[in-house]
Motif scaffolding. Sequence first.
Motif, PDB file in Angstrom:
ATOM      1  N   LEU A 200       0.831  -1.200   0.000  1.00  0.00           N
ATOM      2  CA  LEU A 200       0.000   0.000   0.000  1.00  0.00           C
ATOM      3  C   LEU A 200       0.864   1.249   0.000  1.00  0.00           C
ATOM      4  N   SER A 201       1.948   1.235   0.809  1.00  0.00           N
ATOM      5  CA  SER A 201       2.816   2.419   0.850  1.00  0.00           C
ATOM      6  C   SER A 201       3.527   2.600  -0.479  1.00  0.00           C
ATOM      7  N   ARG A 202       3.940   1.505  -1.127  1.00  0.00           N
ATOM      8  CA  ARG A 202       4.583   1.639  -2.447  1.00  0.00           C
ATOM      9  C   ARG A 202       3.607   2.229  -3.462  1.00  0.00           C
ATOM     10  N   ARG A 203       2.377   1.777  -3.441  1.00  0.00           N
ATOM     11  CA  ARG A 203       1.395   2.255  -4.420  1.00  0.00           C
ATOM     12  C   ARG A 203       1.096   3.740  -4.234  1.00  0.00           C
ATOM     13  N   VAL A 204       0.820   4.144  -2.985  1.00  0.00           N
ATOM     14  CA  VAL A 204       0.438   5.540  -2.776  1.00  0.00           C
ATOM     15  C   VAL A 204       1.614   6.470  -3.052  1.00  0.00           C
ATOM     16  N   GLU A 205       2.848   6.009  -2.811  1.00  0.00           N
ATOM     17  CA  GLU A 205       4.018   6.839  -3.088  1.00  0.00           C
ATOM     18  C   GLU A 205       4.273   6.957  -4.587  1.00  0.00           C
TER      19      GLU A 205
ATOM     20  N   HIS B 265       1.413  13.201  -4.642  1.00  0.00           N
ATOM     21  CA  HIS B 265       1.029  14.615  -4.569  1.00  0.00           C
ATOM     22  C   HIS B 265      -0.251  14.851  -3.768  1.00  0.00           C
ATOM     23  N   LYS B 266      -1.008  13.797  -3.481  1.00  0.00           N
ATOM     24  CA  LYS B 266      -2.290  13.973  -2.800  1.00  0.00           C
ATOM     25  C   LYS B 266      -2.071  14.327  -1.331  1.00  0.00           C
ATOM     26  N   ARG B 267      -3.136  14.882  -0.685  1.00  0.00           N
ATOM     27  CA  ARG B 267      -2.983  15.514   0.631  1.00  0.00           C
ATOM     28  C   ARG B 267      -3.399  14.623   1.793  1.00  0.00           C
ATOM     29  N   VAL B 268      -2.717  14.852   2.916  1.00  0.00           N
ATOM     30  CA  VAL B 268      -3.137  14.334   4.214  1.00  0.00           C
ATOM     31  C   VAL B 268      -3.192  15.536   5.154  1.00  0.00           C
ATOM     32  N   VAL B 269      -4.402  15.886   5.600  1.00  0.00           N
ATOM     33  CA  VAL B 269      -4.632  17.077   6.417  1.00  0.00           C
ATOM     34  C   VAL B 269      -4.971  16.640   7.840  1.00  0.00           C
ATOM     35  N   THR B 270      -4.332  17.281   8.821  1.00  0.00           N
ATOM     36  CA  THR B 270      -4.587  16.941  10.221  1.00  0.00           C
ATOM     37  C   THR B 270      -5.019  18.175  10.998  1.00  0.00           C
ATOM     38  N   GLY B 271      -6.127  18.071  11.726  1.00  0.00           N
ATOM     39  CA  GLY B 271      -6.538  19.134  12.628  1.00  0.00           C
ATOM     40  C   GLY B 271      -5.662  19.136  13.872  1.00  0.00           C
ATOM     41  N   THR B 272      -5.350  20.324  14.375  1.00  0.00           N
ATOM     42  CA  THR B 272      -4.555  20.472  15.590  1.00  0.00           C
ATOM     43  C   THR B 272      -5.321  21.358  16.569  1.00  0.00           C
ATOM     44  N   VAL B 273      -4.719  21.585  17.741  1.00  0.00           N
ATOM     45  CA  VAL B 273      -5.392  22.408  18.738  1.00  0.00           C
ATOM     46  C   VAL B 273      -5.500  23.860  18.284  1.00  0.00           C
ATOM     47  N   ASP B 274      -4.656  24.273  17.349  1.00  0.00           N
ATOM     48  CA  ASP B 274      -4.689  25.684  16.924  1.00  0.00           C
ATOM     49  C   ASP B 274      -4.672  25.857  15.412  1.00  0.00           C
ATOM     50  N   GLY B 275      -5.172  24.875  14.666  1.00  0.00           N
ATOM     51  CA  GLY B 275      -5.212  25.023  13.213  1.00  0.00           C
ATOM     52  C   GLY B 275      -5.143  23.679  12.519  1.00  0.00           C
ATOM     53  N   GLU B 276      -4.436  23.627  11.401  1.00  0.00           N
ATOM     54  CA  GLU B 276      -4.285  22.397  10.629  1.00  0.00           C
ATOM     55  C   GLU B 276      -2.868  22.290  10.082  1.00  0.00           C
ATOM     56  N   VAL B 277      -2.460  21.071   9.819  1.00  0.00           N
ATOM     57  CA  VAL B 277      -1.179  20.788   9.182  1.00  0.00           C
ATOM     58  C   VAL B 277      -1.465  19.960   7.934  1.00  0.00           C
ATOM     59  N   THR B 278      -0.858  20.345   6.816  1.00  0.00           N
ATOM     60  CA  THR B 278      -1.072  19.623   5.565  1.00  0.00           C
ATOM     61  C   THR B 278       0.243  19.014   5.080  1.00  0.00           C
TER      62      THR B 278
ATOM     63  N   GLU C 251     -10.137   7.718  -6.248  1.00  0.00           N
ATOM     64  CA  GLU C 251      -9.097   8.754  -6.260  1.00  0.00           C
ATOM     65  C   GLU C 251      -9.694  10.146  -6.158  1.00  0.00           C
ATOM     66  N   ARG C 252     -10.905  10.345  -6.591  1.00  0.00           N
ATOM     67  CA  ARG C 252     -11.534  11.675  -6.542  1.00  0.00           C
ATOM     68  C   ARG C 252     -12.075  12.022  -5.158  1.00  0.00           C
ATOM     69  N   ASP C 253     -12.081  11.076  -4.244  1.00  0.00           N
ATOM     70  CA  ASP C 253     -12.680  11.318  -2.935  1.00  0.00           C
ATOM     71  C   ASP C 253     -11.762  12.082  -2.001  1.00  0.00           C
ATOM     72  N   VAL C 254     -12.413  12.801  -1.089  1.00  0.00           N
ATOM     73  CA  VAL C 254     -11.751  13.390   0.079  1.00  0.00           C
ATOM     74  C   VAL C 254     -12.383  12.700   1.280  1.00  0.00           C
ATOM     75  N   VAL C 255     -11.611  11.877   1.962  1.00  0.00           N
ATOM     76  CA  VAL C 255     -12.126  10.962   2.985  1.00  0.00           C
ATOM     77  C   VAL C 255     -11.872  11.540   4.372  1.00  0.00           C
ATOM     78  N   LEU C 256     -12.923  11.618   5.184  1.00  0.00           N
ATOM     79  CA  LEU C 256     -12.828  12.089   6.567  1.00  0.00           C
ATOM     80  C   LEU C 256     -13.244  10.961   7.505  1.00  0.00           C
ATOM     81  N   PRO C 257     -12.287  10.227   8.081  1.00  0.00           N
ATOM     82  CA  PRO C 257     -12.644   9.211   9.084  1.00  0.00           C
ATOM     83  C   PRO C 257     -12.822   9.875  10.449  1.00  0.00           C
ATOM     84  N   ILE C 258     -14.061  10.104  10.830  1.00  0.00           N
ATOM     85  CA  ILE C 258     -14.332  10.633  12.174  1.00  0.00           C
ATOM     86  C   ILE C 258     -14.251   9.503  13.189  1.00  0.00           C
ATOM     87  N   VAL C 259     -14.555   8.288  12.738  1.00  0.00           N
ATOM     88  CA  VAL C 259     -14.383   7.125  13.608  1.00  0.00           C
ATOM     89  C   VAL C 259     -12.922   7.077  14.036  1.00  0.00           C
TER      90      VAL C 259
END
Length: 539
Positions: free
Chosen positions: A15-20, A25-38, A218-226
């Motif tokens: 999986l890591s080989r495929r996504v790399e 170029h696709k994004r991984v966005v993380t919420g933080t206590v004072d904003g977000e990191v991309t 590939e077109r999705d933006v996935v938000l796992p709240i679980v």
Amino acid sequence: MRALMQDRPLDISSLSRRVEQLFAHKRVVTGTVDGEVTATWRDVVDRSRRLAAALDEIQVPRHARVGTFGWNSQRHVELYLAVPGSGRVLHTLNHRLFADELAYIVTDAADDVLFVDRSLIPVVWPLMDRLRTVRHVVVMDDGGPAPLPDDPRILDYETLIDRRVDGVPTAAVDESDAASLCYTSGTTGRPKGVLYSHRSIVLHALLLLGVDNFAISERDVVLPIVPMFHVNAWGLPYAAMLAGSDLVLPGPAMSPQALAGQLARHRVTFAAGVPAIWRALLPLVDRAELAALRMVVSGGSPVPDTLARSWYERTGVPITSSWGMTETSPLVACSRIATVHDGLDPDAEVALLGTPGPPVPLTELRLVDEAGERVGHDATTPGELQVAGPTVASGYFGAGAGTDAFTDDGWLRTGDVATIDRYGYVRIVDRTKDLVKSGGEWISSVLLENEIMAYPGVVEAAVIGVPDDRWGERPLACVVTTGGARVDVADLRSHLAGRVASWWIPDQVWQLPAIPKTATGKFAKSVLRDQFARRGQSD
């Protein structure tokens, strides 16, 4: 005669080989206590390689369990790749459990190292004297204010991976090797360990991409709240890697306002969580821009009809129900509108999508009665639901081994009572331990709760069986109302008349400020039973 096909393992490093290679170029966005990191997927894979090298440096043995106490974050995704990819076992821990349960689980798993978000240090550090196998605590600084103990066992995540690593090979693993470990919620006794293989995780991630399941692309933006500690966030991070989706993670910013902001700001197309999340978000959806949202999946507990209807009316997107267990990776069934349902009106479609639906590919279901006989799939006759397939556990790890949760022919006894129709659509009637037997007849607490929650002003309802001299047991309705308004019991009983059998209607209604829940958000009915028993003793 054996086939002439390449024998390449289904392992997480693929999986890591495929996504790399394809989606760096696709994004991984993380919420933080004072904003977000991309970050990009390229960043995530590179950092996971450095993390794998760091595990070697601190001498984490092969097959050792690596525990995590973390929110949904980029660093947690890096652990999802580095730990199993380097031949160790990822053990995600639910920080919402009681201290005694956490100490028991870490000890049973014999975790060698713990990775802990800084905001969760106050949960973990008081347990350290009881965690005899843990050699190091690696702190992932998520901006939390907790002071760090002055202790040589404390290591810093970023310092640990702050090195250049070129072409570090992943460990050679067999697809049947253990990759990750999750413990059940312990609703029936001690939590039990479920040990997933590389193969089961890859197959489960592939299933989520199926067009009749979650249809992640590939077109999705996935938000796992679980949470990522809960059955690998239902496999969604791994599915996003396979598909090349953008991944948006809440981090510690789990308020409804923060989640609504992420849904709108990142044009999330797919989100998954439990009913309590969708109920909390409902008042905010009118003000949020959710035009991109195509699918909302709910699991963990039944979706009340009133919630499903309100969500669809306000967003135009129905809540799609799913069903599974820690032991099943977890997805077993996912609802959908099949060709046999063409012509249903919108209300009927919403109601259908609120049921678990048919089994996903590779998974088989059967119903068994109290005598151990198979029950027909006629949509009306209930039986205990049993499951089999390559993403289903065959036994428990550690002290949980040796239970009777598995049949002699290898099927998992789920403990759920269900019906199945001729097209495979499942309806969960109840948990075997939560059915109410009144006068020799069974009452489904799940169905009764759904009808009680349709009464105006009732926000939550849980039904338990309580002793009765005449009938053996009678249902007790435990309810929470909007603003704590008093329930008119006679009116509620009138509301139920015609919706359920007359003998199902509770004689007693117990109004509570809140219904106790397990660490995974399910109604803690054992707690309610204990509270009612203590209440009876004090009367």
